[in-house]
Design an enzyme around this catalytic site. Structure first.
Site, short mmCIF file in Angstrom:
data_model
loop_
_atom_site.label_atom_id
_atom_site.label_comp_id
_atom_site.label_asym_id
_atom_site.label_seq_id
_atom_site.Cartn_x
_atom_site.Cartn_y
_atom_site.Cartn_z
N SER A 1 33.62 14.26 21.22
CA SER A 1 33.75 12.76 21.35
C SER A 1 35.35 12.39 21.35
O SER A 1 35.73 11.34 21.57
CB SER A 1 33.18 12.27 19.82
OG SER A 1 32.12 11.96 20.08
N LYS B 1 36.09 10.59 24.35
CA LYS B 1 35.92 9.33 24.51
C LYS B 1 37.28 8.61 24.46
O LYS B 1 37.11 7.46 25.21
CB LYS B 1 35.02 8.66 23.32
CG LYS B 1 33.53 9.42 23.53
CD LYS B 1 33.11 9.02 22.12
CE LYS B 1 31.49 9.73 22.15
NZ LYS B 1 30.74 9.30 20.76
N TYR C 1 28.78 12.19 31.17
CA TYR C 1 28.86 11.97 29.76
C TYR C 1 29.13 13.42 29.06
O TYR C 1 29.85 13.97 28.41
CB TYR C 1 27.93 11.07 29.26
CG TYR C 1 28.17 11.04 27.56
CD1 TYR C 1 28.96 10.22 26.91
CD2 TYR C 1 27.15 11.79 26.60
CE1 TYR C 1 29.14 10.32 25.64
CE2 TYR C 1 27.60 12.02 25.31
CZ TYR C 1 28.33 10.87 24.87
OH TYR C 1 28.56 10.84 23.54
N TYR D 1 33.79 7.24 13.09
CA TYR D 1 32.47 6.59 12.73
C TYR D 1 32.45 6.16 11.38
O TYR D 1 33.34 5.20 11.12
CB TYR D 1 31.47 7.67 12.98
CG TYR D 1 31.55 8.31 14.43
CD1 TYR D 1 31.48 7.88 15.73
CD2 TYR D 1 31.98 9.65 14.16
CE1 TYR D 1 31.98 8.44 16.88
CE2 TYR D 1 32.40 10.38 15.46
CZ TYR D 1 32.13 9.72 16.70
OH TYR D 1 32.69 10.30 17.72
N VAL E 1 32.32 16.18 17.34
CA VAL E 1 31.60 17.34 16.68
C VAL E 1 31.87 18.86 17.06
O VAL E 1 31.06 19.72 16.26
CB VAL E 1 29.95 17.06 16.86
CG1 VAL E 1 29.50 15.82 16.21
CG2 VAL E 1 29.56 17.02 18.23
N1 GLN Z 1 28.66 14.88 22.76
C1 GLN Z 1 28.13 14.42 21.39
C2 GLN Z 1 27.02 13.48 21.45
O1 GLN Z 1 26.77 12.76 22.36
C3 GLN Z 1 29.56 13.82 21.06
C4 GLN Z 1 29.46 13.52 19.48
C5 GLN Z 1 30.63 13.62 18.78
O2 GLN Z 1 31.39 14.31 19.02
N2 GLN Z 1 30.45 12.87 17.57
O3 GLN Z 1 26.26 13.68 20.71
#
Ligand code: GLN
Length: 305
Positions: free
Chosen positions: A64, A67, A189, A241, A259
């Site tokens: 993430s 992003k 993505y 988050y 993650v």
């Molecule tokens: N690629 C992961 C997902 O879409 C990214 C989530 C994350 O890093 N929090 O679940």
């Protein structure tokens, strides 16, 4: 920049006993194969000086954290119009939650939860003929490293288990908030989440946000000062988050986690710091990573407050 090498060594020793207390992400099978004892930290100053400790040059999956790059790309092109499609409020829910979307008519709370990031990636798809190349190009420039790639194995592994992200994308499409083909969207993505980078790359790649939107490596103006301020504010309020409040409380810096166990934070005008430790806490943030950042801002007595 002040020499942070000794402080990094201290922090490394202090947080090491916490290894083993978190859990690897296993909902993306390829992420459960990494060495859970890995731990690296890197600091890069806006004038390019590097301090590092441990596995700071071992590549891992940024997930993430990517992003932030896609948001910067879409924000630069769309400007304030972007906020018609995605909100700027913390969600208070897990990163992959579907819960608020129906109430909020397919407009995700913020660009860092998965739903919001999918809307942003959809914008990148509309902006570029070859979105994966455009993203890779962007990341290589901000990280000042031509040798950054997507880990194809991780991308495939996530695509094989993408039911939840597919559901989010189809649901938002039903509200008219996704313009492109959903399978193509998920492919792009999963690829940007599968960017393989290390702590030094990550810290370098966030320097443009510590430098008012200007890439310190080549002088490119990627965001206006005001846009950089806004993106940093979103990292502070939504970057971790439903643990974002706790992160702001403990660390006091804008930051973004993934993650894969990476977490990056910036001190505006000064530096970016990246930590990697793959075991996660219950919110999907690096357990040791957040702890290490808390030690850092406490020891050097710096934060944005
Ligand atoms: N690629 C992961 C997902 O879409 C990214 C989530 C994350 O890093 N929090 O679940």
């Amino acid at each position: 920049m002040m020499d942070y090498n000794d402080i990094l060594k201290e922090i490394y020793e202090e947080v090491k006993p916490l290894l083993g207390k978190g859990r690897l992400a296993d909902y993306i099978p390829a992420l459960s194969c990494v060495d859970s004892n890995s731990l690296g930290i890197a600091i890069v100053s806006v004038d390019g000086e590097v301090c590092k400790v441990g596995d700071a040059e071992t590549n891992f999956s940024v997930q993430s954290i990517s992003k932030v790059y896609t948001l910067a790309m879409a924000f630069a092109e769309h400007g304030v119009g972007l906020w018609d499609y995605v909100g700027k409020e913390p969600s208070g829910n897990p990163f992959n939650s579907l819960i608020q979307l129906e109430h909020e008519q397919g407009i995700p709370r913020n660009p860092f939860i998965n739903a919001g990031a999918l809307v942003i990636t959809d914008k990148v798809l509309s902006l570029y003929k070859k979105p994966k190349n455009a993203i890779l190009d962007y990341v290589r420039k901000v990280a000042d490293n031509e040798d950054i790639y997507f880990d194809k194995e991780v991308a495939r592994s996530e695509k094989d288990e993408a039911s939840r992200n597919l559901a989010l994308a189809h649901f938002m499409q039903s509200f008219g908030n996704i313009q492109n083909d959903v399978d193509r969207l998920i492919d792009v993505y999963c690829h940007h989440c599968a960017l393989s980078m290390n702590c030094v790359d990550l810290a370098k790649s966030f320097l443009f946000l510590a430098n008012h939107g200007e890439n310190p490596f080549n002088g490119d103006k990627l965001l206006s000062r005001s846009q950089a301020k806004r993106l940093n504010a979103l990292m502070l309020t939504c970057g971790c988050y439903d643990e974002s409040g706790d992160f702001a409380f403990r660390v006091g810096l804008p930051g973004k986690s993934g993650v894969g166990g990476g977490v990056v934070a910036i001190i505006p005008g000064e530096l970016a710091i990246a930590v990697w430790s793959p075991e996660l806490n219950e919110y999907g943030n690096s357990l040791v990573g957040v702890e290490a950042l808390e030690h850092f801002t406490t020891k050097v007595d710096k934060s944005i407050f």
